[in-house]
Motif scaffolding. Structure first.
Motif, short mmCIF file in Angstrom:
data_model
loop_
_atom_site.label_atom_id
_atom_site.label_comp_id
_atom_site.label_asym_id
_atom_site.label_seq_id
_atom_site.Cartn_x
_atom_site.Cartn_y
_atom_site.Cartn_z
N ARG A 1 0.83 -1.22 0.00
CA ARG A 1 0.00 0.00 0.00
C ARG A 1 0.86 1.26 0.00
N LEU A 2 1.98 1.20 0.76
CA LEU A 2 2.86 2.37 0.83
C LEU A 2 3.44 2.69 -0.55
N GLU A 3 3.84 1.63 -1.24
CA GLU A 3 4.41 1.83 -2.57
C GLU A 3 3.40 2.54 -3.47
N LYS A 4 2.15 2.08 -3.35
CA LYS A 4 1.10 2.72 -4.18
C LYS A 4 0.90 4.17 -3.75
N ALA A 5 0.95 4.41 -2.42
CA ALA A 5 0.73 5.77 -1.91
C ALA A 5 1.82 6.71 -2.42
N ILE A 6 3.06 6.21 -2.42
CA ILE A 6 4.17 7.07 -2.89
C ILE A 6 4.01 7.32 -4.39
N GLU A 7 3.65 6.24 -5.11
CA GLU A 7 3.46 6.39 -6.56
C GLU A 7 2.34 7.38 -6.88
N SER A 8 1.28 7.33 -6.07
CA SER A 8 0.12 8.20 -6.37
C SER A 8 0.25 9.56 -5.67
N ASN A 9 1.41 9.78 -5.07
CA ASN A 9 1.70 11.08 -4.46
C ASN A 9 0.68 11.45 -3.38
N SER A 10 0.25 10.43 -2.63
CA SER A 10 -0.78 10.72 -1.63
C SER A 10 -0.23 10.85 -0.21
N ALA B 1 6.32 14.39 7.00
CA ALA B 1 5.55 13.48 6.11
C ALA B 1 4.49 12.74 6.93
N ARG B 2 3.27 12.72 6.41
CA ARG B 2 2.19 12.01 7.09
C ARG B 2 1.44 11.16 6.06
N TRP B 3 1.15 9.93 6.48
CA TRP B 3 0.45 9.01 5.55
C TRP B 3 -0.84 8.53 6.19
N ASN B 4 -1.91 8.85 5.51
CA ASN B 4 -3.21 8.37 5.95
C ASN B 4 -3.53 7.12 5.12
N ASP B 5 -3.43 5.96 5.80
CA ASP B 5 -3.58 4.68 5.08
C ASP B 5 -5.06 4.28 5.02
N GLY B 6 -5.85 5.18 4.47
CA GLY B 6 -7.28 4.88 4.27
C GLY B 6 -7.97 4.43 5.55
N GLU B 7 -8.61 3.26 5.48
CA GLU B 7 -9.38 2.76 6.63
C GLU B 7 -8.51 2.51 7.85
N ARG B 8 -7.25 2.25 7.63
CA ARG B 8 -6.36 1.96 8.76
C ARG B 8 -5.89 3.24 9.44
N GLY B 9 -6.20 4.36 8.85
CA GLY B 9 -5.89 5.65 9.49
C GLY B 9 -4.45 6.07 9.33
N MET B 10 -4.02 6.98 10.19
CA MET B 10 -2.67 7.54 10.10
C MET B 10 -1.64 6.50 10.54
N VAL B 11 -0.61 6.40 9.77
CA VAL B 11 0.47 5.45 10.10
C VAL B 11 1.63 6.25 10.70
N ARG B 12 2.20 5.68 11.77
CA ARG B 12 3.30 6.40 12.42
C ARG B 12 4.45 6.61 11.43
N PRO B 13 5.01 7.87 11.44
CA PRO B 13 6.08 8.17 10.46
C PRO B 13 7.27 7.23 10.58
N ASP B 14 7.67 6.87 11.86
CA ASP B 14 8.84 5.99 11.98
C ASP B 14 8.59 4.64 11.31
N ILE B 15 7.30 4.22 11.29
CA ILE B 15 6.98 2.93 10.65
C ILE B 15 7.05 3.05 9.13
#
Lengths: 191, 593
Positions: free
Chosen positions: B345-354, B377-391
């Motif tokens: 999912r992260l790979e897709k998020a980076i690719e889609s610039n989200s 940098a903050r990533w909102n992983d859809g239904e799973r919500g915000m993912v910790r930056p260190d992760i």
């Protein structure tokens, strides 16, 4: 051809030229190194290839190879390997040749796949006329070798001549003249 | 003439029955014999009495007389020739000439040559099977010899096949099973396990943490010796109850049975202790340290799944630091699975610039003015919500996507900065740059992004950690110089936590330092003195100094008192989207005042 024939060719090459030459012949004939089984039936082509390869490797005409093989068959393979059967043929050349068809008829029962040749002998004036019939071609020189071997085996002296070569309508014919008899006659004439 | 009488000429009798003899009924003398029999009888047979020539074997009787013969005309006779012990089997017939005719054949052992009797084919009637028996017997001998040859060939092939098998399944260097061999043997152990549930089976996959180093520094010969010793130690520790294999390189695998789970743990420790002893050769002593992924094999496992699980455990264990035993469990498996999914999912998020930058305010402590933001940098992983930056930053590093992530945040931040500047809000932004992005191309790329948006480079501060610098100091120095030449500032991030090397401050053309939150949060007197000294040092060196992690008013006041220039932290403002930040500006200003 039964494996015993091919193995006899191997035996002849090994005894006369050595194992290394046999390996050359075998490879040239595209034959596996496992060796032949006497009782197994092989395609005739294997035998033809072996003779051709031996001729090439030993640089001798195929006819000479076949003649040497015929002699070897009688003196070594037949006499040593098949002694109990060979001895049934008789104790002289004429009896043996006369009994060959009888012998082959009995051997055919043991080797049902064998395509054995037929030999018929007619006594003519001062010589024997031997007719050799076979479904194979090219083995007449081997018959010369067989006759050489028999003469040697029975310690007899014969002049053997291949007088008619096989054609589509004609079988091979050999004339056999007993040299000693001829010699005696000559001596008598001289006397 | 009797109705069953048959007339045969002597010539026909001679031709058909070579082993016949004709006996006079009155004088019981032999009248004539066939060609075959003549060879066997003594030359003076005609002068001898019947019982001098033959002994009757069957039918049982006292002697061979015409009278007895006539009593048994329907019987087969077996006669033994007295002088040669040759047997004849046949039957007697009564002739019209007051004679009896015996027609028979000789009885020979199949293996005998008829030649020993002086007999040849011409002496046998065509229907006499005696010669055939001799021929058949000979051919049977040949067949048996061939069968023996075939059997020897098969044995030889089987032996060659076995040798090839051993060769194909054994590692030449260590003489333990190779991957193929281990796999095969392991399958057979698993098969047994399925029928023997209570047994516990351990599969451990391991490699040497420092093998490459050993190979590089001491040569492949030493490396090979180490591998041989490694294999020997494993074989010794698992003994006959276990199986050792080399999967390739310095990767070894062990499968061994244990009594119970407790024993499994003990076995794993034994294995590790065995391989972790130093390797000694002449004057050389090399420390060996292995990482081991271990799995308790279930009856439902296959070799593939067991090795995969052990591999995962070893790999993940290594990711958390080399050396030691790493057990595979279902929970662990789930976390690995979750991680793998998250990576996708992260790979897709980076690719889609989200992945979005959130902005945390930075204020000037002297004036309380909002001077800028740190972009985080903050990533909102859809239904799973915000993912910790260190992760997710760690995962991006594993995926090799840190540069893409850095650039995505940089460009989005500059877009926002451009907007702010357009509204007359001339803030600065701090953007983190990872070690992966430190390349000569970074200078031009950042410069281009600034130019494209007509942003004055002085409003961009790139933050590098000391760890980044340590990895390649020379390159970092060149890149910082290049950035500085373009007017772009670089600050040392997390100062005080790692190396806190003064040489970095001295040697690198950095514009400032950011003091780590751990220093700011420590209210111990000594810590405060250190913080004060660092601020003074920065002021003396004319470096910008930002204190991060301000969570209380007291911390803010202290920093202001020691003349720290800038501050950021939750007390001042949490990171948020640009919109949220905008709304917080009035409160921020009030707070700082």
């Amino acid at each position: 051809m039964y494996g015993m024939v091919n193995r006899a060719i191997e035996d002849l090459v090994v005894s006369s030229a050595g194992v290394e030459v046999w390996n050359e012949v075998r490879q040239a004939a595209d034959v596996e190194p496992d060796g032949f089984l006497d009782s197994a039936s092989y395609d005739d082509d294997v035998t033809y290839r072996l003779v051709a390869a031996a001729s090439k490797v030993l640089q001798q005409p195929a006819e000479d190879i076949l003649r040497a093989f015929g002699r070897h068959w009688i003196l070594y393979t037949g006499k040593e390997g098949w002694a109990s059967v060979f001895d049934l043929g008789g104790d002289n050349m004429v009896d043996f040749i006369n009994g060959l068809d009888n012998m082959h008829a009995r051997v055919q029962i043991a080797l049902p796949d064998a395509q054995m040749p037929q030999f018929s002998v007619v006594e003519c004036d001062g010589y024997l006329e031997l007719t050799y019939r076979s479904i194979r071609t090219g083995f007449a020189p081997m018959v010369l070798g067989l006759l050489d071997g028999l003469a040697e085996q029975f310690d007899e002296s014969w002049d053997i001549e291949h007088v008619v070569e096989k054609t589509e309508t004609q079988d091979d014919i050999f004339h056999l003249r007993n040299s000693k008899q001829t010699g005696q006659i000559d001596e008598a004439d001289a006397a | 003439m009797p109705h069953d009488a048959l007339t045969l000429s002597p010539h026909t009798v001679e031709a058909l029955f070579p082993f016949h003899f004709l006996l006079g009924c009155d004088d019981e003398q032999i009248v004539s014999v066939g060609l075959g029999l003549r060879e066997l009888l003594p030359e003076d047979y005609s002068s001898l009495a019947l019982d001098q020539l033959f002994e009757i074997i069957r039918p049982r009787n006292d002697g061979l007389t015409v009278s007895i013969i006539k009593q048994h005309l329907r019987c087969s006779f077996i006669l033994k020739m007295k002088q040669s012990n040759i047997m004849l089997r046949g039957q007697f017939l009564v002739t019209m000439e007051n004679t009896v005719l015996f027609i028979g054949s000789i009885v020979v052992s199949a293996s005998n040559s008829l030649d020993k009797y002086g007999l040849s084919l011409k002496m046998f009637a065509p229907f006499d099977l005696t010669p055939d028996i001799v021929i058949m017997h000979k051919f049977r001998e040949i067949e048996l010899a061939d069968r023996q040859k075939r059997s020897e060939r098969l044995s030889e092939m089987s032996r060659s096949h076995d040798e090839l098998n051993v060769h194909a399944n054994t590692d030449e260097l260590t003489n333990v099973p190779n991957r193929r061999g281990f796999w095969r043997k392991g399958e057979s152990v698993l098969k047994k396990l399925r029928g023997n549930e209570p047994a516990k089976l351990l599969l451990a996959l391991m490699d040497l943490d420092n093998f490459k180093l050993i190979n590089d520094h001491f040569g492949h010969e030493t490396g090979d010796d180490v591998l041989r010793e490694f294999a020997a130690r494993l074989a010794q520790v698992v003994g006959s109850k276990g199986l050792v294999g080399r999967l390739g390189g310095d990767e070894f695998v062990v499968m061994t049975e244990s009594i119970d789970r407790h024993d499994l743990h003990g076995t794993a420790i034994q294995i590790l202790n065995a391989v972790n002893r130093p390797f000694t050769r002449e004057n050389l002593q090399l420390p060996l340290r292995a990482s081991m992924g271990v799995v308790e094999v279930c009856a439902t496992d296959t070799m593939e799944s067991a090795i995969h699980h052990a591999d995962v455990a070893m790999y993940e264990g290594r990711a958390n630091g080399c050396g030691g035993i790493f057990w595979y469990s279902d929970e662990f498996s789930k976390s690995v699975q979750d991680k793998a999914e998250m990576m996708v999912r992260l790979e897709k998020a980076i690719e889609s610039n989200s992945i979005e930058p959130h902005f945390q305010p930075i204020i000037d402590l002297a004036t309380s003015d909002l001077v800028g933001f740190e972009a985080l940098a903050r990533w909102n992983d859809g239904e799973r919500g915000m993912v910790r930056p260190d992760i997710f930053i760690g995962l991006a590093e594993e995926l090799g996507l840190l540069i893409e992530l850095d650039m995505a945040i940089l460009t989005k931040t500059l877009d926002q900065l451009s907007l702010w500047h357009g509204h007359g809000k001339m803030y600065c932004v701090h953007v983190n740059v990872s070690a992966a992005s430190i390349q000569q191309t970074l200078i031009e790329r950042v410069s281009d992004e600034l130019q494209r948006r007509a942003i004055d480079p002085k409003h961009l501060i790139l933050e590098l950690t000391e760890t980044t610098i340590i990895e390649n100091t020379d390159l970092v120095r060149e890149v910082i110089k290049g950035l500085s030449a373009h007017g772009i500032k670089v600050q040392l991030d997390d100062f005080g936590t790692g190396y806190s090397s003064l040489s970095h401050i001295r040697d690198l053309p950095v514009s400032g330092i950011k003091i780590d939150r751990s220093f700011v949060g420590d209210t111990d007197g000594k810590a405060r003195k250190v913080l004060h000294s660092v601020v003074n040092m920065a002021l003396d060196l004319d470096l910008d100094i930002v204190a991060e992690g301000i969570e209380e008013e007291e911390q803010l006041v202290f920093l202001k008192n020691i003349r720290c220039k800038y501050a950021q932290g939750f007390y001042i403002g949490k990171p948020g989207t640009a919109d949220v930040c905008e709304q917080l500006f009035p409160q921020l200003i009030k707070l700082a005042a």
